[in-house]
Design an enzyme around this catalytic site. Structure first.
Site, PDB file in Angstrom:
ATOM      1  N   GLY A 158       5.123  -4.206 -16.047  1.00 27.84           N
ATOM      2  CA  GLY A 158       4.859  -3.286 -17.145  1.00 27.84           C
ATOM      3  C   GLY A 158       6.115  -2.674 -17.734  1.00 27.84           C
ATOM      4  O   GLY A 158       6.049  -1.614 -18.370  1.00 27.84           O
ATOM      5  N   GLY A 168      -0.168   2.084 -11.847  1.00 29.96           N
ATOM      6  CA  GLY A 168       0.087   2.801 -13.084  1.00 29.96           C
ATOM      7  C   GLY A 168      -0.526   2.109 -14.290  1.00 29.96           C
ATOM      8  O   GLY A 168      -0.926   0.937 -14.234  1.00 29.96           O
ATOM      9  N   VAL A 169      -0.562   2.831 -15.407  1.00 28.08           N
ATOM     10  CA  VAL A 169      -1.226   2.314 -16.601  1.00 28.08           C
ATOM     11  C   VAL A 169      -0.437   1.183 -17.247  1.00 28.08           C
ATOM     12  O   VAL A 169      -1.022   0.255 -17.831  1.00 28.08           O
ATOM     13  CB  VAL A 169      -1.477   3.456 -17.608  1.00 28.08           C
ATOM     14  CG1 VAL A 169      -0.163   3.998 -18.166  1.00 28.08           C
ATOM     15  CG2 VAL A 169      -2.399   3.005 -18.742  1.00 28.08           C
ATOM     16  N   CYS A 212      16.377  -1.706  -7.106  1.00 24.38           N
ATOM     17  CA  CYS A 212      15.020  -2.138  -6.783  1.00 24.38           C
ATOM     18  C   CYS A 212      14.608  -3.309  -7.661  1.00 24.38           C
ATOM     19  O   CYS A 212      14.019  -4.284  -7.179  1.00 24.38           O
ATOM     20  CB  CYS A 212      14.048  -0.981  -6.937  1.00 24.38           C
ATOM     21  SG  CYS A 212      12.334  -1.401  -6.535  1.00 24.38           S
ATOM     22  N   CYS A 239      13.049   6.606  -7.431  1.00 26.76           N
ATOM     23  CA  CYS A 239      11.911   5.835  -6.919  1.00 26.76           C
ATOM     24  C   CYS A 239      11.507   6.214  -5.504  1.00 26.76           C
ATOM     25  O   CYS A 239      10.328   6.416  -5.231  1.00 26.76           O
ATOM     26  CB  CYS A 239      12.203   4.345  -7.019  1.00 26.76           C
ATOM     27  SG  CYS A 239      13.722   3.792  -6.235  1.00 26.76           S
ATOM     28  N   SER A 267       1.450  -1.342 -15.923  1.00 27.20           N
ATOM     29  CA  SER A 267       1.205  -2.653 -15.327  1.00 27.20           C
ATOM     30  C   SER A 267      -0.243  -3.088 -15.532  1.00 27.20           C
ATOM     31  O   SER A 267      -0.531  -4.283 -15.657  1.00 27.20           O
ATOM     32  CB  SER A 267       1.573  -2.648 -13.843  1.00 27.20           C
ATOM     33  OG  SER A 267       0.810  -1.709 -13.116  1.00 27.20           O
ATOM     34  N   MET A 278       2.963  -4.180  -4.287  1.00 30.74           N
ATOM     35  CA  MET A 278       4.114  -4.149  -3.392  1.00 30.74           C
ATOM     36  C   MET A 278       4.205  -2.796  -2.692  1.00 30.74           C
ATOM     37  O   MET A 278       4.219  -1.759  -3.353  1.00 30.74           O
ATOM     38  CB  MET A 278       5.412  -4.372  -4.175  1.00 30.74           C
ATOM     39  CG  MET A 278       5.571  -5.737  -4.774  1.00 30.74           C
ATOM     40  SD  MET A 278       6.999  -5.794  -5.914  1.00 30.74           S
ATOM     41  CE  MET A 278       6.188  -5.357  -7.460  1.00 30.74           C
ATOM     42  N   GLY A 316       2.874  -7.617 -11.226  1.00 29.26           N
ATOM     43  CA  GLY A 316       3.130  -6.555 -10.272  1.00 29.26           C
ATOM     44  C   GLY A 316       2.294  -5.344 -10.627  1.00 29.26           C
ATOM     45  O   GLY A 316       2.640  -4.609 -11.564  1.00 29.26           O
ATOM     46  N   LEU A 317       1.178  -5.136  -9.939  1.00 26.77           N
ATOM     47  CA  LEU A 317       0.295  -4.001 -10.213  1.00 26.77           C
ATOM     48  C   LEU A 317       0.688  -2.833  -9.310  1.00 26.77           C
ATOM     49  O   LEU A 317       0.553  -2.908  -8.090  1.00 26.77           O
ATOM     50  CB  LEU A 317      -1.165  -4.372  -9.955  1.00 26.77           C
ATOM     51  CG  LEU A 317      -1.865  -5.228 -11.011  1.00 26.77           C
ATOM     52  CD1 LEU A 317      -3.311  -5.481 -10.592  1.00 26.77           C
ATOM     53  CD2 LEU A 317      -1.821  -4.580 -12.390  1.00 26.77           C
TER      54      LEU A 317
END
EC number: 2.8.1.13
Length: 366
Positions: A125, A14-15, A101, A197, A17, A36, A10-11
């Protein structure tokens, strides 16, 4: 798993992931990414709120030489996370959308989508770990106590952990940053996101007012003295100090004010002075909507430690059968501050996360 099996990461842009994907590649796995999109309410005809994150994720994928898939889970997120949270806020409780989530989107919708792409595992991550012995899986704390995120993952069970990897489990955050910079990842210096979130870094009350009507009422002391007016019980949480507007009241020079309780029947917000006021302390709580990582509850009573909020230090307690078959009672060894209905209480034995539940009621100090 074999190193030729596909892992979908899941990218997020952010750093964390990004480094997770990089470490899996370095270990020889076949890695692909998935971005996502979970929120569309802030999109306009000329602006997509997720555009910057997607661009960062694509830049990472390009740098690593991996394919980036995209999926839109916004409708599912609204129904299964956001609408649930709104119901909780309206009922005077304080939900944790990040936990919802993870439960409904990242380790259900995302996991299902990744498996449909031919993945045997998914990775994120998160700072947590997975243990395995004899085909049974455990959820472990991350090694870095300042970043451990197992609290947010307690709803994961055997079916999810069987397919999950957490490549950052043994790393402290500074080392993640160092590895990202050393590898020249394009987002190595990107600031971490903070806040709830779907709200992000903006005014909570103003955002929630878009969806929940303000319903002003009295702010009262436990003795019934009216000291101010609140904007609606949904916009406050137990233990809250900021945003009360009660500074400098005559005949009240005992320090800062805090939210101690909500009287839903009278639409009254109960406030007290002093960080350690007895009305802010609880000796026990009842939790329901339980999730057990092992798939079944442990034998009760049980000695363990708990967190009733994310940043809290582990608190020793006794875990007992609750007033209903689906609930438990947590009896703290030491009274705890700001135990909040709607939040999650998570149970641990050492590094192992046993599971958790949603706080329903608390027992104040008498």
């Amino acid at each position: 798993m074999g190193k030729t099996d596909k892992v979908v990461v899941g990218l997020s842009g952010g750093v964390d992931s990004a480094v997770a994907a990089m470490r899996l590649l370095e270990a020889g796995h076949h890695v692909e990414g998935l971005f996502m999109k979970n929120w569309e309410d802030d999109d306009t005809l000329t602006h997509c709120a997720a555009e910057e994150d997607l661009a960062e994720a694509q830049a990472v994928a390009d740098h690593l030489g991996i394919r980036l898939h995209r999926a839109n889970f916004a409708a599912r997120y609204r129904e299964q996370v956001f609408e649930v949270c709104l119901r909780e806020y309206r009922a005077g409780r304080t939900p944790n959308p990040d936990i919802l989530c993870n439960q409904q989107i990242k380790f259900r919708a995302f996991l299902d989508h990744a498996l449909s792409l031919g993945a045997s595992k998914v990775a994120t991550g998160h700072y947590a770990g997975v243990g395995e012995q004899g085909g049974r899986f455990t959820l472990l704390r991350g090694e870095d106590p300042h970043k451990d995120q197992s609290y947010f993952l307690y709803t994961l069970g055997q079916a999810q952990l069987r397919h999950s990897l957490f490549p950052l489990s043994e790393l402290p955050k500074p080392e993640v940053r160092r590895q990202a910079a050393a590898a020249g990842l394009p987002n190595h210096a990107r600031r971490d996101s903070t806040g709830i979130c779907f709200i992000g870094e903006r005014d909570f009350r103003a955002f929630l007012s878009r969806y929940i009507q303000r319903s002003p009422g009295p702010m009262e002391t436990p003795e019934g003295q009216v000291v101010g007016e609140h904007q609606g019980l949904a916009f406050y949480t137990l233990g809250q100090r900021r945003g009360l507007g009660l500074g400098g009241l005559p005949d009240h020079d005992e320090g800062a004010w805090y939210v101690a309780d909500k009287d839903m029947a009278r639409n009254a917000l109960i406030v007290v002075q002093g960080h350690a006021h007895p009305r802010l302390l609880s000796t026990a709580l009842v939790a329901d909507e339980l999730s057990w990582v092992a798939g079944a509850p442990p034998t009760l009573p049980l000695r363990c430690t708990v967190k009733s909020r994310y940043r809290q230090q582990d608190q020793p307690c006794a875990l007992e059968a609750g007033p209903s078959p689906t609930s438990v009672v947590v009896r703290f060894d030491t009274p705890q501050r700001a135990v909040t209905p709607g939040q999650s209480v998570v149970f641990y034995q050492g590094r192992v996360c046993l599971g958790g539940g949603i706080i329903q009621t608390r027992t104040p100090v008498e």
